[in-house]
Design an enzyme around this catalytic site. Structure first.
Site, short mmCIF file in Angstrom:
data_model
loop_
_atom_site.label_atom_id
_atom_site.label_comp_id
_atom_site.label_asym_id
_atom_site.label_seq_id
_atom_site.Cartn_x
_atom_site.Cartn_y
_atom_site.Cartn_z
CG ASP A 10 -2.00 -1.11 1.08
OD1 ASP A 10 -2.41 -1.39 -0.06
OD2 ASP A 10 -2.41 -1.68 2.11
CE LYS A 31 -4.26 -6.09 -0.19
NZ LYS A 31 -4.76 -4.84 -0.80
CG ASP A 58 -7.30 -5.84 -3.18
OD1 ASP A 58 -8.45 -6.21 -3.48
OD2 ASP A 58 -7.04 -5.23 -2.13
CG LEU A 59 -6.99 -4.03 -9.87
CD1 LEU A 59 -6.87 -4.04 -11.39
CD2 LEU A 59 -6.43 -2.73 -9.31
CG HIS A 62 -19.28 -3.86 -8.31
ND1 HIS A 62 -19.73 -3.52 -7.06
CD2 HIS A 62 -20.37 -4.27 -8.99
CE1 HIS A 62 -21.04 -3.71 -6.98
NE2 HIS A 62 -21.46 -4.15 -8.15
CB ILE A 64 -22.38 -4.25 -17.10
CG1 ILE A 64 -21.39 -3.69 -18.13
CG2 ILE A 64 -23.32 -3.16 -16.58
CD1 ILE A 64 -22.06 -3.22 -19.42
NE ARG A 183 -3.27 -3.52 12.23
CZ ARG A 183 -3.63 -3.60 10.95
NH1 ARG A 183 -3.34 -4.67 10.24
NH2 ARG A 183 -4.26 -2.60 10.36
O1 C5P Z 1 -2.56 -2.39 6.82
P1 C5P Z 1 -3.54 -3.53 6.85
O2 C5P Z 1 -2.93 -4.83 7.30
O3 C5P Z 1 -4.83 -3.19 7.56
O4 C5P Z 1 -3.89 -3.73 5.30
C1 C5P Z 1 -4.87 -4.62 4.86
C2 C5P Z 1 -4.92 -4.62 3.38
O5 C5P Z 1 -5.99 -5.45 2.97
C3 C5P Z 1 -5.19 -3.24 2.76
O6 C5P Z 1 -4.52 -3.22 1.50
C4 C5P Z 1 -6.69 -3.25 2.56
O7 C5P Z 1 -7.09 -2.45 1.47
C5 C5P Z 1 -6.94 -4.71 2.23
N1 C5P Z 1 -8.29 -5.19 2.45
C6 C5P Z 1 -8.93 -5.12 3.67
N2 C5P Z 1 -10.21 -5.58 3.81
C7 C5P Z 1 -10.84 -6.13 2.76
C8 C5P Z 1 -10.21 -6.22 1.52
C9 C5P Z 1 -8.91 -5.74 1.41
O8 C5P Z 1 -8.36 -4.64 4.64
N3 C5P Z 1 -12.06 -6.62 2.90
#
Ligand code: C5P
Length: 236
Positions: A10, A31, A58-59, A62, A64, A183
């Site tokens: 990210d 990712k 991870d795009l 969403h 048609i 975490r």
């Molecule tokens: O920093 P953190 O561990 O919270 O990052 C989680 C990653 O997973 C981020 O890139 C977030 O956009 C992604 N994500 C999420 N929940 C979802 C889908 C993707 O946290 N349902």
């Protein structure tokens, strides 16, 4: 179970991503989300592949069915390892996404895993009821989306670690449960609602974990990655 934690890149630029990746001795499973991809384009994927990283793009498409199918056909040519759509786009959209992915995968190459997002982990039950007018509990909505994802022939879902075991019960162990919201003990939850440690995710039934800030925001990212991986593999 996917042994390698998937590291969320990210970051806004390729330069920052590259200097982050230089801290690791071996290729990772990364990712790439909207932030990096939309600002830097497909060249990012080529660069990551040259460095032998595996890639979850991870795009969360969403739109048609026709549009998503055609977009997926193009993205498949990048030879990524995993990609996703929103289940809310519907079964036909998911089926066309899979068709596009199969058609676009170069001959002799393995097709990327295609998974869906059910309810975003940032969506609360209150918000879902008020904004989407879905009156069933959030978990029922998640399970319903997981079921139609499976029926549409996809490989799994992105979900909270707290939803993984229910999804496994309903959709089977082969159906992937890819879980963010991870975490290390002692790290801040930040904006995630229901977090789990890597070892909790394993016992809850995740098949892959996505880890962002616990690694990207750590003082020693390679050391945090090693801790996450060991916990995830059950070595601690
Ligand atoms: O920093 P953190 O561990 O919270 O990052 C989680 C990653 O997973 C981020 O890139 C977030 O956009 C992604 N994500 C999420 N929940 C979802 C889908 C993707 O946290 N349902």
């Amino acid at each position: 179970m996917e042994r390698e934690p998937i590291v969320a890149l990210d970051f806004p630029t390729w330069e920052i991503s590259k200097s982050f990746l230089e801290k690791f001795e071996t290729p990772l499973f990364v990712k790439v989300g909207m932030e990096l991809y939309l600002q830097n384009g497909p060249v990012i994927i080529e660069e990551l592949k040259k460095m032998e990283h595996r890639i979850f793009l991870d795009l969360k498409l969403h739109d048609i069915p026709n549009t998503v199918g055609r977009a997926m056909k193009g993205l498949a040519q990048l030879e990524i390892d995993m990609i996703n759509v929103h289940a809310a786009g519907g079964m036909e959209m998911m089926e066309r996404a899979m068709e596009g992915l199969v058609q676009g995968t170069p001959a002799g190459k393995e097709r990327a895993r295609l998974i869906s997002v059910t309810q975003l982990t940032s969506t609360s039950e209150h918000q879902m009821k008020r904004e989407q007018l879905i009156t069933v509990p959030l978990m029922d909505s998640v399970l319903h989306y997981a079921k139609i994802t499976k029926e549409a022939g996809l490989d799994g879902v992105v979900c909270s670690p707290h939803e993984a075991s229910a999804i496994k019960d309903v959709c089977g162990d082969d159906f992937l449960r890819v879980t963010p919201g991870i975490r290390l003990k002692g790290d801040s939850a930040q904006d995630q609602n229901r977090i789990a440690s890597p070892s909790e995710a394993r016992t809850f039934g995740s098949s892959a974990i996505v880890v962002g800030r616990s690694i990207t925001g750590a003082a020693e990212p390679a050391e945090s990655y090693r801790k996450v991986k060991m916990e995830w593999e059950g070595q601690v």
